[in-house]
Design a protein around this motif. Structure first.
Motif, PDB file in Angstrom:
ATOM      1  N   PRO A  99       0.803  -1.230   0.000  1.00  0.00           N
ATOM      2  CA  PRO A  99       0.000   0.000   0.000  1.00  0.00           C
ATOM      3  C   PRO A  99       0.836   1.282   0.000  1.00  0.00           C
ATOM      4  N   ALA A 100       1.991   1.273   0.638  1.00  0.00           N
ATOM      5  CA  ALA A 100       2.840   2.467   0.655  1.00  0.00           C
ATOM      6  C   ALA A 100       3.352   2.793  -0.745  1.00  0.00           C
ATOM      7  N   ARG A 145       0.381   4.395  -2.613  1.00  0.00           N
ATOM      8  CA  ARG A 145       0.182   5.767  -2.134  1.00  0.00           C
ATOM      9  C   ARG A 145       1.251   6.695  -2.710  1.00  0.00           C
ATOM     10  N   VAL A 161       0.708   7.352  -6.473  1.00  0.00           N
ATOM     11  CA  VAL A 161      -0.433   8.231  -6.708  1.00  0.00           C
ATOM     12  C   VAL A 161      -0.082   9.673  -6.328  1.00  0.00           C
ATOM     13  N   GLN A 162       0.637   9.857  -5.221  1.00  0.00           N
ATOM     14  CA  GLN A 162       1.043  11.202  -4.821  1.00  0.00           C
ATOM     15  C   GLN A 162       1.964  11.837  -5.868  1.00  0.00           C
ATOM     16  N   ASP A 175      -7.158  11.844  -5.755  1.00  0.00           N
ATOM     17  CA  ASP A 175      -7.839  12.098  -4.484  1.00  0.00           C
ATOM     18  C   ASP A 175      -8.782  10.954  -4.115  1.00  0.00           C
ATOM     19  N   LEU A 205      -6.396   8.163  -2.862  1.00  0.00           N
ATOM     20  CA  LEU A 205      -5.789   8.523  -1.583  1.00  0.00           C
ATOM     21  C   LEU A 205      -6.824   8.597  -0.466  1.00  0.00           C
ATOM     22  N   GLY A 218      -9.428   6.669  -0.241  1.00  0.00           N
ATOM     23  CA  GLY A 218     -10.054   5.369  -0.024  1.00  0.00           C
ATOM     24  C   GLY A 218     -11.405   5.218  -0.706  1.00  0.00           C
ATOM     25  N   SER A 243      -6.542   0.454  -3.643  1.00  0.00           N
ATOM     26  CA  SER A 243      -6.368   0.735  -2.216  1.00  0.00           C
ATOM     27  C   SER A 243      -4.946   1.163  -1.867  1.00  0.00           C
ATOM     28  N   CYS A 244      -4.854   2.117  -0.969  1.00  0.00           N
ATOM     29  CA  CYS A 244      -3.551   2.545  -0.430  1.00  0.00           C
ATOM     30  C   CYS A 244      -3.353   2.011   0.970  1.00  0.00           C
ATOM     31  N   GLY A 245      -4.160   1.123   1.364  1.00  0.00           N
ATOM     32  CA  GLY A 245      -3.966   0.591   2.709  1.00  0.00           C
ATOM     33  C   GLY A 245      -5.172  -0.017   3.189  1.00  0.00           C
TER      34      GLY A 245
END
Length: 119
Positions: A71-72, A75, A78-79, A107, A110, A112, A117-119
């Motif tokens: 997930p990291a 994220r 995407v950032q 957005d 990030l 959810g 998924s980012c986490g």
């Protein structure tokens, strides 16, 4: 604690994005599709998918492990894409509408609110 996975490759990210998007969407005739084009021709892709024809072709032609990226990593990717869209729009290198669409999609991920998924 050391992670069992020390690296994540691009193919895994593509698989994750495509697999999860495909699992969440019906590919029946009733599903809204869009036609994407590349140098190999046309291909139908779900209308609301965050991927295009090249990702769809890669997933179909190069099946891999099915493992999902950390997930990291999702994220961070995407950032980076969101920041690049903002900067390139400010520089006039990316149309504002395209940048706005990228930022909105980022957005969603990030926050959810996406199948990715980012986490």
């Amino acid at each position: 604690m050391k992670s069992e996975r020390s690296s994540i490759n691009v193919e895994e990210v593509v698989s994750f994005m495509s697999q999860n998007a495909t699992e969440q969407k019906s590919l029946s005739a009733a599903a809204a599709m869009r036609v994407e084009k590349d140098s190999l021709g046309e291909l139908q892709v779900p209308a609301d998918a965050y991927y295009g024809v090249q990702t769809a072709r890669a997933v179909a032609n190069f099946p891999i492990s099915g493992l999902k990226p950390h997930p990291a990593f999702v994220r961070a990717t995407v950032q980076i894409k969101k920041a690049a869209a903002v900067v390139n729009a400010r520089l006039g290198e990316l149309p504002q509408g395209t940048a706005d669409a990228i930022v909105a999609a980022a957005d969603e991920v990030l926050g959810g609110r996406s199948e990715i998924s980012c986490g």
